[in-house]
Design a protein around this motif. Structure first.
Motif, PDB file in Angstrom:
ATOM      1  N   GLU A 208      76.519 -16.663 -16.445  1.00  0.00           N
ATOM      2  CA  GLU A 208      75.409 -17.038 -17.329  1.00  0.00           C
ATOM      3  C   GLU A 208      75.864 -16.851 -18.765  1.00  0.00           C
ATOM      4  O   GLU A 208      76.429 -15.811 -19.114  1.00  0.00           O
ATOM      5  CB  GLU A 208      74.187 -16.161 -17.046  1.00  0.00           C
ATOM      6  N   ALA A 209      75.626 -17.852 -19.597  1.00  0.00           N
ATOM      7  CA  ALA A 209      75.931 -17.789 -21.030  1.00  0.00           C
ATOM      8  C   ALA A 209      77.381 -17.394 -21.300  1.00  0.00           C
ATOM      9  O   ALA A 209      77.661 -16.604 -22.189  1.00  0.00           O
ATOM     10  CB  ALA A 209      74.967 -16.847 -21.738  1.00  0.00           C
ATOM     11  N   GLY A 210      78.305 -17.930 -20.508  1.00  0.00           N
ATOM     12  CA  GLY A 210      79.719 -17.695 -20.739  1.00  0.00           C
ATOM     13  C   GLY A 210      80.235 -16.342 -20.313  1.00  0.00           C
ATOM     14  O   GLY A 210      81.344 -15.961 -20.679  1.00  0.00           O
ATOM     15  N   ALA A 211      79.464 -15.603 -19.557  1.00  0.00           N
ATOM     16  CA  ALA A 211      79.895 -14.281 -19.102  1.00  0.00           C
ATOM     17  C   ALA A 211      79.644 -14.150 -17.601  1.00  0.00           C
ATOM     18  O   ALA A 211      78.831 -14.866 -17.022  1.00  0.00           O
ATOM     19  CB  ALA A 211      79.132 -13.181 -19.838  1.00  0.00           C
ATOM     20  N   VAL A 212      80.331 -13.213 -16.993  1.00  0.00           N
ATOM     21  CA  VAL A 212      80.116 -12.881 -15.589  1.00  0.00           C
ATOM     22  C   VAL A 212      79.258 -11.622 -15.537  1.00  0.00           C
ATOM     23  O   VAL A 212      79.582 -10.613 -16.166  1.00  0.00           O
ATOM     24  CB  VAL A 212      81.456 -12.650 -14.855  1.00  0.00           C
ATOM     25  N   TRP A 213      78.166 -11.698 -14.809  1.00  0.00           N
ATOM     26  CA  TRP A 213      77.237 -10.583 -14.648  1.00  0.00           C
ATOM     27  C   TRP A 213      77.371 -10.053 -13.232  1.00  0.00           C
ATOM     28  O   TRP A 213      77.502 -10.827 -12.288  1.00  0.00           O
ATOM     29  CB  TRP A 213      75.805 -11.067 -14.879  1.00  0.00           C
ATOM     30  N   ARG A 214      77.340  -8.745 -13.073  1.00  0.00           N
ATOM     31  CA  ARG A 214      77.419  -8.121 -11.755  1.00  0.00           C
ATOM     32  C   ARG A 214      76.101  -7.426 -11.418  1.00  0.00           C
ATOM     33  O   ARG A 214      75.420  -6.916 -12.298  1.00  0.00           O
ATOM     34  CB  ARG A 214      78.562  -7.122 -11.692  1.00  0.00           C
ATOM     35  N   PHE A 215      75.831  -7.365 -10.115  1.00  0.00           N
ATOM     36  CA  PHE A 215      74.587  -6.793  -9.611  1.00  0.00           C
ATOM     37  C   PHE A 215      74.878  -5.900  -8.416  1.00  0.00           C
ATOM     38  O   PHE A 215      75.886  -6.075  -7.746  1.00  0.00           O
ATOM     39  CB  PHE A 215      73.623  -7.925  -9.216  1.00  0.00           C
ATOM     40  N   ARG A 216      73.986  -4.978  -8.141  1.00  0.00           N
ATOM     41  CA  ARG A 216      74.217  -4.054  -7.029  1.00  0.00           C
ATOM     42  C   ARG A 216      73.805  -4.643  -5.693  1.00  0.00           C
ATOM     43  O   ARG A 216      74.195  -4.141  -4.649  1.00  0.00           O
ATOM     44  CB  ARG A 216      73.553  -2.712  -7.274  1.00  0.00           C
ATOM     45  N   ASN A 217      73.007  -5.737  -5.714  1.00  0.00           N
ATOM     46  CA  ASN A 217      72.601  -6.371  -4.460  1.00  0.00           C
ATOM     47  C   ASN A 217      72.196  -7.824  -4.725  1.00  0.00           C
ATOM     48  O   ASN A 217      72.062  -8.259  -5.877  1.00  0.00           O
ATOM     49  CB  ASN A 217      71.460  -5.591  -3.787  1.00  0.00           C
TER      50      ASN A 217
ATOM     51  N   GLY B 186      85.522 -11.326 -19.444  1.00  0.00           N
ATOM     52  CA  GLY B 186      84.237 -11.976 -19.638  1.00  0.00           C
ATOM     53  C   GLY B 186      83.148 -11.288 -18.845  1.00  0.00           C
ATOM     54  O   GLY B 186      82.186 -11.903 -18.412  1.00  0.00           O
ATOM     55  N   LEU B 187      83.299  -9.979 -18.625  1.00  0.00           N
ATOM     56  CA  LEU B 187      82.379  -9.207 -17.807  1.00  0.00           C
ATOM     57  C   LEU B 187      81.257  -8.657 -18.685  1.00  0.00           C
ATOM     58  O   LEU B 187      81.486  -7.842 -19.572  1.00  0.00           O
ATOM     59  CB  LEU B 187      83.132  -8.067 -17.116  1.00  0.00           C
ATOM     60  N   ALA B 188      80.036  -9.121 -18.454  1.00  0.00           N
ATOM     61  CA  ALA B 188      78.896  -8.720 -19.274  1.00  0.00           C
ATOM     62  C   ALA B 188      78.527  -7.264 -19.040  1.00  0.00           C
ATOM     63  O   ALA B 188      78.641  -6.752 -17.925  1.00  0.00           O
ATOM     64  CB  ALA B 188      77.700  -9.614 -18.956  1.00  0.00           C
ATOM     65  N   ILE B 189      78.089  -6.611 -20.060  1.00  0.00           N
ATOM     66  CA  ILE B 189      77.666  -5.203 -20.134  1.00  0.00           C
ATOM     67  C   ILE B 189      78.499  -4.280 -19.240  1.00  0.00           C
ATOM     68  O   ILE B 189      77.992  -3.436 -18.521  1.00  0.00           O
ATOM     69  CB  ILE B 189      76.141  -5.006 -19.943  1.00  0.00           C
ATOM     70  N   GLU B 190      79.814  -4.493 -19.348  1.00  0.00           N
ATOM     71  CA  GLU B 190      80.804  -3.649 -18.671  1.00  0.00           C
ATOM     72  C   GLU B 190      80.588  -3.576 -17.161  1.00  0.00           C
ATOM     73  O   GLU B 190      80.964  -2.605 -16.513  1.00  0.00           O
ATOM     74  CB  GLU B 190      80.824  -2.249 -19.281  1.00  0.00           C
ATOM     75  N   GLY B 191      79.996  -4.604 -16.606  1.00  0.00           N
ATOM     76  CA  GLY B 191      79.799  -4.661 -15.161  1.00  0.00           C
ATOM     77  C   GLY B 191      78.552  -3.961 -14.652  1.00  0.00           C
ATOM     78  O   GLY B 191      78.338  -3.865 -13.448  1.00  0.00           O
ATOM     79  N   TYR B 192      77.714  -3.488 -15.556  1.00  0.00           N
ATOM     80  CA  TYR B 192      76.464  -2.853 -15.124  1.00  0.00           C
ATOM     81  C   TYR B 192      75.444  -3.917 -14.732  1.00  0.00           C
ATOM     82  O   TYR B 192      75.433  -5.017 -15.285  1.00  0.00           O
ATOM     83  CB  TYR B 192      75.899  -1.952 -16.231  1.00  0.00           C
ATOM     84  N   ASP B 193      74.596  -3.582 -13.791  1.00  0.00           N
ATOM     85  CA  ASP B 193      73.558  -4.480 -13.278  1.00  0.00           C
ATOM     86  C   ASP B 193      72.373  -4.475 -14.238  1.00  0.00           C
ATOM     87  O   ASP B 193      71.674  -3.468 -14.358  1.00  0.00           O
ATOM     88  CB  ASP B 193      73.135  -3.988 -11.889  1.00  0.00           C
ATOM     89  N   PRO B 194      72.104  -5.602 -14.929  1.00  0.00           N
ATOM     90  CA  PRO B 194      71.003  -5.607 -15.897  1.00  0.00           C
ATOM     91  C   PRO B 194      69.621  -5.456 -15.244  1.00  0.00           C
ATOM     92  O   PRO B 194      68.711  -4.908 -15.856  1.00  0.00           O
ATOM     93  CB  PRO B 194      71.144  -6.958 -16.588  1.00  0.00           C
TER      94      PRO B 194
END
Length: 137
Positions: free
Chosen positions: A46-55, A18-26
């Motif tokens: 958010e919206a059923g997915a896990v989003w990752r960020f660099r900070n 469930g990792l959004a945009i392959e783990g890239y920071d939007p």
């Protein structure tokens, strides 16, 4: 990429994680003007997915405004959407236009979009409600 038919899973998500945009920071597409991998230490759901960020700052920006920082059209390629086809975009082929993020399945689609973004956004927007409904079935 896929066949000319419909892709029935969200393109920005890995099916098991469930990792959004392959783990890239939007948010990094806006702040750094490049694709940057997010870190597991900075995640948001958010919206059923896990989003990752660099900070933490990028995470806070996204949580406050996911409609701005999340890819438009659910991460589907707007060139394909304009043709009435759903094909997932790649975090490696992207553009920020009109303060919105668009992902593309191929580099040549990104280049075509850059030449006339208004037309492709308009055409994709016209097709999107029907295609989105088909994806939900």
């Amino acid at each position: 990429m896929g066949s000319p038919g419909r892709n029935h899973r969200a393109p920005g998500r890995k099916p098991l994680l469930g990792l959004a945009i392959e783990g890239y920071d939007p948010v990094a597409y806006f702040t750094d003007e490049r694709a940057v991998r997010g870190l597991p230490d900075y995640e948001a759901a958010e919206a059923g997915a896990v989003w990752r960020f660099r900070n933490a700052s990028n995470r806070a920006s996204f949580v406050a405004h996911p409609e701005i920082y999340g890819p438009q059209f659910g991460g589907y390629d707007p060139i394909d959407l304009a043709r009435g086809v759903t094909c997932g975009g790649s975090p490696q082929f992207w553009a920020v236009t009109g303060q919105r993020l668009y992902l593309f399945g191929r580099e040549d689609h990104r280049d075509a979009f850059a030449a006339d973004p208004g037309r492709f956004v308009s055409d994709a927007s016209a097709q999107w409600p029907t295609l989105q409904q088909d994806l939900a079935q």
